[in-house]
Design a protein around this motif. Structure first.
Motif, PDB file in Angstrom:
ATOM      1  N   GLU A  27     -22.833 -43.946  38.997  1.00 26.72           N
ATOM      2  CA  GLU A  27     -22.114 -45.324  39.041  1.00 26.72           C
ATOM      3  C   GLU A  27     -21.567 -45.658  37.460  1.00 26.72           C
ATOM      4  O   GLU A  27     -20.716 -46.330  37.464  1.00 26.72           O
ATOM      5  CB  GLU A  27     -22.468 -46.261  39.881  1.00 26.72           C
ATOM      6  CG  GLU A  27     -21.943 -47.571  39.867  1.00 26.72           C
ATOM      7  CD  GLU A  27     -22.654 -48.545  41.092  1.00 26.72           C
ATOM      8  OE1 GLU A  27     -22.240 -49.355  41.342  1.00 26.72           O
ATOM      9  OE2 GLU A  27     -23.914 -48.130  41.383  1.00 26.72           O
ATOM     10  N   TRP A 233     -20.715 -41.401  45.273  1.00 21.57           N
ATOM     11  CA  TRP A 233     -19.462 -41.060  45.788  1.00 21.57           C
ATOM     12  C   TRP A 233     -19.725 -40.906  47.388  1.00 21.57           C
ATOM     13  O   TRP A 233     -18.765 -41.012  48.163  1.00 21.57           O
ATOM     14  CB  TRP A 233     -19.016 -39.659  45.375  1.00 21.57           C
ATOM     15  CG  TRP A 233     -18.779 -39.618  43.786  1.00 21.57           C
ATOM     16  CD1 TRP A 233     -19.490 -38.904  42.988  1.00 21.57           C
ATOM     17  CD2 TRP A 233     -17.741 -40.509  42.942  1.00 21.57           C
ATOM     18  NE1 TRP A 233     -18.802 -39.247  41.696  1.00 21.57           N
ATOM     19  CE2 TRP A 233     -17.725 -40.201  41.798  1.00 21.57           C
ATOM     20  CE3 TRP A 233     -17.084 -41.534  43.663  1.00 21.57           C
ATOM     21  CZ2 TRP A 233     -16.870 -40.886  40.869  1.00 21.57           C
ATOM     22  CZ3 TRP A 233     -16.167 -42.195  42.598  1.00 21.57           C
ATOM     23  CH2 TRP A 233     -16.170 -41.808  41.375  1.00 21.57           C
ATOM     24  N   GLU A 235     -21.620 -42.889  49.223  1.00 23.36           N
ATOM     25  CA  GLU A 235     -22.266 -44.253  49.663  1.00 23.36           C
ATOM     26  C   GLU A 235     -21.578 -44.759  50.801  1.00 23.36           C
ATOM     27  O   GLU A 235     -22.452 -45.069  51.896  1.00 23.36           O
ATOM     28  CB  GLU A 235     -22.202 -45.150  48.368  1.00 23.36           C
ATOM     29  CG  GLU A 235     -22.937 -46.552  48.873  1.00 23.36           C
ATOM     30  CD  GLU A 235     -22.915 -47.648  47.643  1.00 23.36           C
ATOM     31  OE1 GLU A 235     -23.746 -48.422  47.549  1.00 23.36           O
ATOM     32  OE2 GLU A 235     -22.121 -47.213  46.697  1.00 23.36           O
ATOM     33  N   PRO A 236     -20.284 -44.827  51.117  1.00 26.43           N
ATOM     34  CA  PRO A 236     -19.892 -45.532  52.466  1.00 26.43           C
ATOM     35  C   PRO A 236     -20.303 -44.752  53.607  1.00 26.43           C
ATOM     36  O   PRO A 236     -20.556 -45.312  54.562  1.00 26.43           O
ATOM     37  CB  PRO A 236     -18.209 -45.403  51.980  1.00 26.43           C
ATOM     38  CG  PRO A 236     -18.148 -45.425  50.674  1.00 26.43           C
ATOM     39  CD  PRO A 236     -19.092 -44.639  50.237  1.00 26.43           C
ATOM     40  N   ASP A 250     -12.815 -48.954  52.941  1.00 25.24           N
ATOM     41  CA  ASP A 250     -13.742 -48.528  51.816  1.00 25.24           C
ATOM     42  C   ASP A 250     -13.942 -47.297  51.454  1.00 25.24           C
ATOM     43  O   ASP A 250     -14.041 -46.760  50.482  1.00 25.24           O
ATOM     44  CB  ASP A 250     -15.206 -49.526  51.949  1.00 25.24           C
ATOM     45  CG  ASP A 250     -15.050 -50.881  52.205  1.00 25.24           C
ATOM     46  OD1 ASP A 250     -14.180 -51.443  51.597  1.00 25.24           O
ATOM     47  OD2 ASP A 250     -15.844 -51.463  52.936  1.00 25.24           O
ATOM     48  N   ARG A 253     -11.111 -45.457  49.973  1.00 26.59           N
ATOM     49  CA  ARG A 253     -10.851 -45.842  48.304  1.00 26.59           C
ATOM     50  C   ARG A 253     -12.024 -45.202  47.864  1.00 26.59           C
ATOM     51  O   ARG A 253     -11.665 -44.510  46.683  1.00 26.59           O
ATOM     52  CB  ARG A 253     -11.114 -47.543  48.349  1.00 26.59           C
ATOM     53  CG  ARG A 253     -11.031 -47.884  46.915  1.00 26.59           C
ATOM     54  CD  ARG A 253     -11.495 -49.570  46.849  1.00 26.59           C
ATOM     55  NE  ARG A 253     -10.562 -49.976  47.755  1.00 26.59           N
ATOM     56  CZ  ARG A 253      -9.398 -50.486  47.264  1.00 26.59           C
ATOM     57  NH1 ARG A 253      -8.977 -50.205  45.895  1.00 26.59           N
ATOM     58  NH2 ARG A 253      -8.487 -51.099  47.947  1.00 26.59           N
ATOM     59  N   ARG A 254     -13.132 -44.902  48.255  1.00 28.41           N
ATOM     60  CA  ARG A 254     -14.236 -44.308  47.477  1.00 28.41           C
ATOM     61  C   ARG A 254     -13.877 -42.556  47.361  1.00 28.41           C
ATOM     62  O   ARG A 254     -14.091 -41.947  46.403  1.00 28.41           O
ATOM     63  CB  ARG A 254     -15.660 -44.126  48.190  1.00 28.41           C
ATOM     64  CG  ARG A 254     -16.650 -43.733  47.309  1.00 28.41           C
ATOM     65  CD  ARG A 254     -16.977 -44.520  45.971  1.00 28.41           C
ATOM     66  NE  ARG A 254     -16.950 -46.023  46.134  1.00 28.41           N
ATOM     67  CZ  ARG A 254     -18.185 -46.593  46.389  1.00 28.41           C
ATOM     68  NH1 ARG A 254     -19.420 -45.877  46.340  1.00 28.41           N
ATOM     69  NH2 ARG A 254     -18.266 -47.871  46.437  1.00 28.41           N
ATOM     70  N   ARG A 255     -13.303 -42.237  48.529  1.00 29.59           N
ATOM     71  CA  ARG A 255     -12.802 -40.517  48.626  1.00 29.59           C
ATOM     72  C   ARG A 255     -11.593 -40.447  47.363  1.00 29.59           C
ATOM     73  O   ARG A 255     -11.946 -39.296  46.613  1.00 29.59           O
ATOM     74  CB  ARG A 255     -12.169 -40.174  49.812  1.00 29.59           C
ATOM     75  CG  ARG A 255     -11.943 -38.894  49.840  1.00 29.59           C
ATOM     76  CD  ARG A 255     -11.574 -38.476  51.270  1.00 29.59           C
ATOM     77  NE  ARG A 255     -11.873 -38.704  52.633  1.00 29.59           N
ATOM     78  CZ  ARG A 255     -13.197 -38.042  52.827  1.00 29.59           C
ATOM     79  NH1 ARG A 255     -13.534 -37.108  52.339  1.00 29.59           N
ATOM     80  NH2 ARG A 255     -13.652 -38.783  54.085  1.00 29.59           N
ATOM     81  N   ARG A 283      -8.523 -44.065  38.851  1.00 27.64           N
ATOM     82  CA  ARG A 283      -9.919 -44.111  39.523  1.00 27.64           C
ATOM     83  C   ARG A 283     -10.272 -45.396  39.352  1.00 27.64           C
ATOM     84  O   ARG A 283     -10.980 -46.033  40.362  1.00 27.64           O
ATOM     85  CB  ARG A 283     -10.732 -42.766  38.910  1.00 27.64           C
ATOM     86  CG  ARG A 283     -12.483 -43.029  39.130  1.00 27.64           C
ATOM     87  CD  ARG A 283     -13.133 -42.242  38.118  1.00 27.64           C
ATOM     88  NE  ARG A 283     -13.181 -42.900  36.756  1.00 27.64           N
ATOM     89  CZ  ARG A 283     -13.547 -42.572  35.816  1.00 27.64           C
ATOM     90  NH1 ARG A 283     -14.038 -41.357  35.694  1.00 27.64           N
ATOM     91  NH2 ARG A 283     -13.445 -43.261  34.737  1.00 27.64           N
ATOM     92  N   LEU A 287     -11.338 -48.397  41.966  1.00 29.23           N
ATOM     93  CA  LEU A 287     -12.888 -48.770  41.912  1.00 29.23           C
ATOM     94  C   LEU A 287     -12.734 -50.543  41.964  1.00 29.23           C
ATOM     95  O   LEU A 287     -13.722 -51.024  42.551  1.00 29.23           O
ATOM     96  CB  LEU A 287     -13.705 -48.092  41.088  1.00 29.23           C
ATOM     97  CG  LEU A 287     -13.922 -46.555  41.563  1.00 29.23           C
ATOM     98  CD1 LEU A 287     -14.759 -45.880  40.353  1.00 29.23           C
ATOM     99  CD2 LEU A 287     -14.753 -46.374  42.765  1.00 29.23           C
TER     100      LEU A 287
END
Length: 430
Positions: A27, A233, A235-236, A250, A253-255, A283, A287
């Protein structure tokens, strides 16, 4: 202040930075990269070109000799700064970089011993500026691209392979062995990592080389800390599996951000610095919460540019071929399985998944608790997705030319943070 000190202070206004991440600090890395880009500090990929070493994550009390070796390889005055847990906010990162910058300037203007001044003068004359990533660099023709790759591979070997590991003093040892043509050639044993830019955090590969051909690979890594939070990466999906409220937007977005990070790494290793920088900027915008409308135009232009480049395709196609049946048998899931091909196919798969994910950025429906489709693969299997990617690396690298090894690694982009995940049967655990 004498003229030499004044010139060195002026040169330190935009220090060259070598940024390295440790396992468990994923992170922090994008946040540090975003702050460096905001300051327009040049990012380099070799200690000999760096003024400032930025370490993302707190090194373990033991086993950090490789970081000391990297710092010793930097021309004085050199400063190391550690951005640790609790400093993920942009303001905290900025404060850490400000303090390191002040320290660097103070050291630059301090009187230097005569022998040190002579060493610095030599460094200033011979420093290979090819290592600097220029953010506004525009493309490469075929010859310059290949020259860049050859130069980078050689310097990575010398600066990070033998020196950064600390378990081989001086040059690698050689032994005689038959090559694939039956000739007796020296076999070199070369450690690669963990102190490389655009390299999976903490990964160590020990190559056995004959000429420019990889004859064998041992995979190792730095210790992966057991942390309370799930891998960044993933986490969701892992939060949703534990009953927390997570929206589909969410997760999308993270993917998208994860795939942009991976694509940026592969493109940087392939010498496409400007497009890599564009992927990383997108990216960071995702984020930070950018909407689909704010990023869709530039993202589609980036995808088209990558897809239309014959030079890029020629330079990485055929490397690390992983057919779907072989991937499935090895437990590989996610994009590496779906790509059913080589490094170029895996890059295109990331870009296609990014485009699909953009459609879901604003989806506020809850993510299903049984959705375990993380960016690198299924999170509910007997092994983490990245462990499966690490397991196939030796076969993909053995027999490949050394110049293509980094591209193969970048096209899989294993996330060692996932190794802290406990094996799961029917449920994911952080």
């Amino acid at each position: 202040m004498d003229l030499r000190a004044l010139l060195r202070r002026t040169a330190m206004n935009r220090p060259a930075v070598l940024a390295l991440a440790l396992p468990g600090a994923t992170e922090l890395r994008p946040a540090v990269e975003a702050e460096l880009r905001r300051r327009q500090w040049p990012v380099v990929d070799a200690p000999a070109a760096a003024d400032l070493l930025v370490v993302c994550g707190v090194p373990a009390a033991e086993g950090a000799d490789w970081l000391d070796a990297i710092e010793r390889s930097m021309p004085a005055p050199a400063v190391r700064v550690v951005v640790g847990e609790g400093e993920g906010e942009a303001g905290q990162i900025a404060l850490a970089l400000d303090a390191a910058h002040r320290d660097l300037i103070e050291r630059a203007v301090a009187p230097q011993p005569a022998e040190h001044a002579e060493h610095m003068e030599h460094q200033e004359h011979v420093e290979p500026m090819e290592h600097v990533h220029h953010m506004d660099h525009q493309g490469h023709d075929h010859d310059s691209h290949m020259d860049h790759m050859d130069h980078m591979d050689h310097m990575d070997h010398m600066d990070h392979g033998t020196h950064a590991m600390g378990d081989i003093a001086g040059l690698p040892m050689a032994e005689r062995a038959d090559d694939r043509d039956g000739l007796r050639l020296d076999r070199l044993h070369v450690p690669f990592g963990p102190g490389l830019s655009d390299w999976p955090a903490g990964l160590i590969l020990r190559f056995a080389l004959q000429g420019d051909v990889v004859q064998g690979v041992e995979v190792d890594h730095l210790p992966v800390p057991a942390v309370q939070r799930p891998p960044f990466w993933d986490e969701p999906w892992l939060r949703a599996a534990h009953g927390e409220e997570v929206t589909r937007g969410d997760a999308a977005r993270r993917r998208c951000a994860a795939h942009l990070d991976s694509a940026g790494r592969l493109l940087a290793v392939a010498g496409w610095d400007d497009v890599a920088a564009r992927c990383r900027r997108l990216r960071d915008e995702l984020l930070a919460g950018a909407t689909r409308t704010e990023v869709v135009g530039e993202l589609r232009r980036t995808v088209r540019r990558v897809g239309r480049s014959r030079i890029l395709r020629w330079s990485i196609a055929g490397l690390g071929r992983l057919p779907a049946d072989r991937a499935r048998a090895a437990g590989v899931t996610g994009p590496a399985l779906a790509a059913d091909g080589d490094a170029y196919d895996r890059l295109l798969m990331w870009l296609r998944e990014i485009e699909r994910g953009l459609e879901d950025l604003d989806d506020v429906r809850p993510l299903a608790p049984d959705d375990r489709s993380g960016p690198r693969g299924r999170l509910d299997g007997p092994r983490s997705p990245s462990q499966a990617l690490l397991d196939v690396l030796p076969d993909l690298l053995t027999g490949a030319e050394f110049a293509g090894a980094r591209i193969i690694v970048a096209s899989l982009d294993p996330d060692l943070d996932e190794l802290a995940l406990a094996p799961a049967t029917g449920s994911a655990h952080a």
